[in-house]
Write a protein that holds these residues in place. Structure first.
Motif, PDB file in Angstrom:
ATOM      1  N   ASN A  34       9.839 -85.099  74.048  1.00  0.00           N
ATOM      2  CA  ASN A  34       9.634 -84.159  72.950  1.00  0.00           C
ATOM      3  C   ASN A  34      10.637 -83.019  73.060  1.00  0.00           C
ATOM      4  OD1 ASN A  34       8.630 -82.267  74.811  1.00  0.00           O
ATOM      5  ND2 ASN A  34       6.528 -82.915  74.480  1.00  0.00           N
ATOM      6  N   GLU A  35      10.559 -82.096  72.139  1.00  0.00           N
ATOM      7  CA  GLU A  35      11.555 -81.024  72.070  1.00  0.00           C
ATOM      8  C   GLU A  35      11.446 -80.023  73.210  1.00  0.00           C
ATOM      9  OE1 GLU A  35      10.587 -79.930  68.078  1.00  0.00           O
ATOM     10  OE2 GLU A  35      11.968 -81.403  67.237  1.00  0.00           O
ATOM     11  N   HIS A  56      -0.978 -96.985  73.210  1.00  0.00           N
ATOM     12  CA  HIS A  56      -1.406 -97.725  74.411  1.00  0.00           C
ATOM     13  C   HIS A  56      -1.149 -96.926  75.683  1.00  0.00           C
ATOM     14  CE1 HIS A  56      -1.147-101.990  72.418  1.00  0.00           C
ATOM     15  NE2 HIS A  56      -1.963-101.176  71.793  1.00  0.00           N
ATOM     16  N   ASN A  57      -0.204 -96.008  75.629  1.00  0.00           N
ATOM     17  CA  ASN A  57       0.173 -95.229  76.812  1.00  0.00           C
ATOM     18  C   ASN A  57      -0.261 -93.768  76.725  1.00  0.00           C
ATOM     19  OD1 ASN A  57       1.968 -97.006  78.684  1.00  0.00           O
ATOM     20  ND2 ASN A  57       2.541 -97.542  76.593  1.00  0.00           N
ATOM     21  N   ASP A  58      -1.174 -93.469  75.815  1.00  0.00           N
ATOM     22  CA  ASP A  58      -1.699 -92.105  75.643  1.00  0.00           C
ATOM     23  C   ASP A  58      -0.605 -91.065  75.421  1.00  0.00           C
ATOM     24  OD1 ASP A  58      -4.388 -92.912  75.896  1.00  0.00           O
ATOM     25  OD2 ASP A  58      -4.204 -92.906  78.079  1.00  0.00           O
ATOM     26  N   ILE A  59       0.410 -91.454  74.651  1.00  0.00           N
ATOM     27  CA  ILE A  59       1.484 -90.538  74.275  1.00  0.00           C
ATOM     28  C   ILE A  59       1.138 -89.991  72.902  1.00  0.00           C
ATOM     29  CG2 ILE A  59       3.929 -90.389  73.664  1.00  0.00           C
ATOM     30  CD1 ILE A  59       4.358 -92.597  75.813  1.00  0.00           C
ATOM     31  N   VAL A  76       9.856 -90.550  64.249  1.00  0.00           N
ATOM     32  CA  VAL A  76      10.582 -90.466  65.510  1.00  0.00           C
ATOM     33  C   VAL A  76      12.075 -90.390  65.217  1.00  0.00           C
ATOM     34  CG1 VAL A  76       8.848 -91.692  66.887  1.00  0.00           C
ATOM     35  CG2 VAL A  76      10.675 -92.988  65.771  1.00  0.00           C
ATOM     36  N   ILE A  77      12.812 -89.916  66.195  1.00  0.00           N
ATOM     37  CA  ILE A  77      14.266 -89.856  66.086  1.00  0.00           C
ATOM     38  C   ILE A  77      14.840 -90.715  67.203  1.00  0.00           C
ATOM     39  CG2 ILE A  77      16.294 -88.358  66.121  1.00  0.00           C
ATOM     40  CD1 ILE A  77      14.398 -86.098  65.088  1.00  0.00           C
ATOM     41  N   LEU A  78      15.676 -91.661  66.815  1.00  0.00           N
ATOM     42  CA  LEU A  78      16.224 -92.640  67.756  1.00  0.00           C
ATOM     43  C   LEU A  78      17.669 -92.339  68.106  1.00  0.00           C
ATOM     44  CD1 LEU A  78      14.839 -95.849  66.009  1.00  0.00           C
ATOM     45  CD2 LEU A  78      13.765 -94.487  67.813  1.00  0.00           C
ATOM     46  N   GLU A  79      18.097 -92.894  69.217  1.00  0.00           N
ATOM     47  CA  GLU A  79      19.509 -92.820  69.577  1.00  0.00           C
ATOM     48  C   GLU A  79      20.293 -93.662  68.583  1.00  0.00           C
ATOM     49  OE1 GLU A  79      19.861 -92.766  74.286  1.00  0.00           O
ATOM     50  OE2 GLU A  79      18.597 -94.405  73.537  1.00  0.00           O
ATOM     51  N   MET A 122      15.850 -97.492  75.693  1.00  0.00           N
ATOM     52  CA  MET A 122      15.922 -96.580  74.553  1.00  0.00           C
ATOM     53  C   MET A 122      15.128 -95.303  74.817  1.00  0.00           C
ATOM     54  SD  MET A 122      15.119 -97.293  70.515  1.00  0.00           S
ATOM     55  CE  MET A 122      13.408 -97.720  70.699  1.00  0.00           C
ATOM     56  N   ARG A 123      15.661 -94.188  74.316  1.00  0.00           N
ATOM     57  CA  ARG A 123      14.992 -92.897  74.362  1.00  0.00           C
ATOM     58  C   ARG A 123      14.523 -92.566  72.949  1.00  0.00           C
ATOM     59  NH1 ARG A 123      15.514 -89.499  78.432  1.00  0.00           N
ATOM     60  NH2 ARG A 123      15.854 -87.687  77.116  1.00  0.00           N
ATOM     61  N   VAL A 124      13.274 -92.109  72.840  1.00  0.00           N
ATOM     62  CA  VAL A 124      12.635 -91.862  71.549  1.00  0.00           C
ATOM     63  C   VAL A 124      12.163 -90.412  71.511  1.00  0.00           C
ATOM     64  CG1 VAL A 124      10.769 -92.556  70.003  1.00  0.00           C
ATOM     65  CG2 VAL A 124      11.863 -94.271  71.477  1.00  0.00           C
ATOM     66  N   LEU A 125      12.721 -89.634  70.595  1.00  0.00           N
ATOM     67  CA  LEU A 125      12.299 -88.241  70.428  1.00  0.00           C
ATOM     68  C   LEU A 125      11.134 -88.186  69.451  1.00  0.00           C
ATOM     69  CD1 LEU A 125      12.577 -85.141  70.678  1.00  0.00           C
ATOM     70  CD2 LEU A 125      14.311 -85.265  68.884  1.00  0.00           C
TER      71      LEU A 125
END
Length: 139
Positions: A34-35, A56-59, A76-79, A122-125
């Motif tokens: 997150n930011e 599923h991962n409590d995010i 979401v914002i992706l790479e 992958m990184r997910v904002l």
């Protein structure tokens, strides 16, 4: 005795051809962040959506409409390198992204991004602000 042997061989052949040709989900690594800089690394099965993996991962990712492309709370914002490999958003997804707070060139709805092996790492904002564009209920 012969019939039993034939059935056993038939079953062996069935298992080889049926089960080996059925694609099995693979696990890939993703990082949600997150930011504020908080990160959560997870292993996720291909075929699931980012929204499903987050839940599923409590995010913390809302998904008010339950993945029906009727809100933008799973924005979401992706790479860029992963964003470019995705199929283009549907018209419904584009409509919801139009009202997403903080939309960028690589924004997608988490409910519409299905994981593939090419997304490993992958990184997910997850933006801090989301907006629900559900129509008012009639009740």
């Amino acid at each position: 005795r012969r019939v039993h042997g034939d059935m056993s061989r038939a079953w062996q052949l069935f298992k080889v051809f049926h089960f080996s040709s059925t694609p099995r989900p693979r696990r890939i690594q993703l990082t949600f962040f997150n930011e504020t800089g908080a990160e959560e690394r997870v292993l996720a099965e291909t075929g699931l959506s980012l929204l499903q993996v987050a839940h599923h991962n409590d995010i913390e990712m809302e998904g008010v409409c339950g993945g029906k492309t009727a809100c933008s709370t799973c924005h979401v914002i992706l790479e860029k390198k992963h964003f470019e490999k995705l199929p283009p958003p549907t018209e419904d997804e584009e409509d919801m992204l139009d009202v997403a707070a903080g939309r960028t060139d690589t924004s997608r709805l988490g409910c519409q991004v299905k994981l593939r092996t090419s997304m490993d790492g992958m990184r997910v904002l997850i933006p801090s602000v989301t907006f629900c564009a559900l129509p008012p209920s009639n009740s």
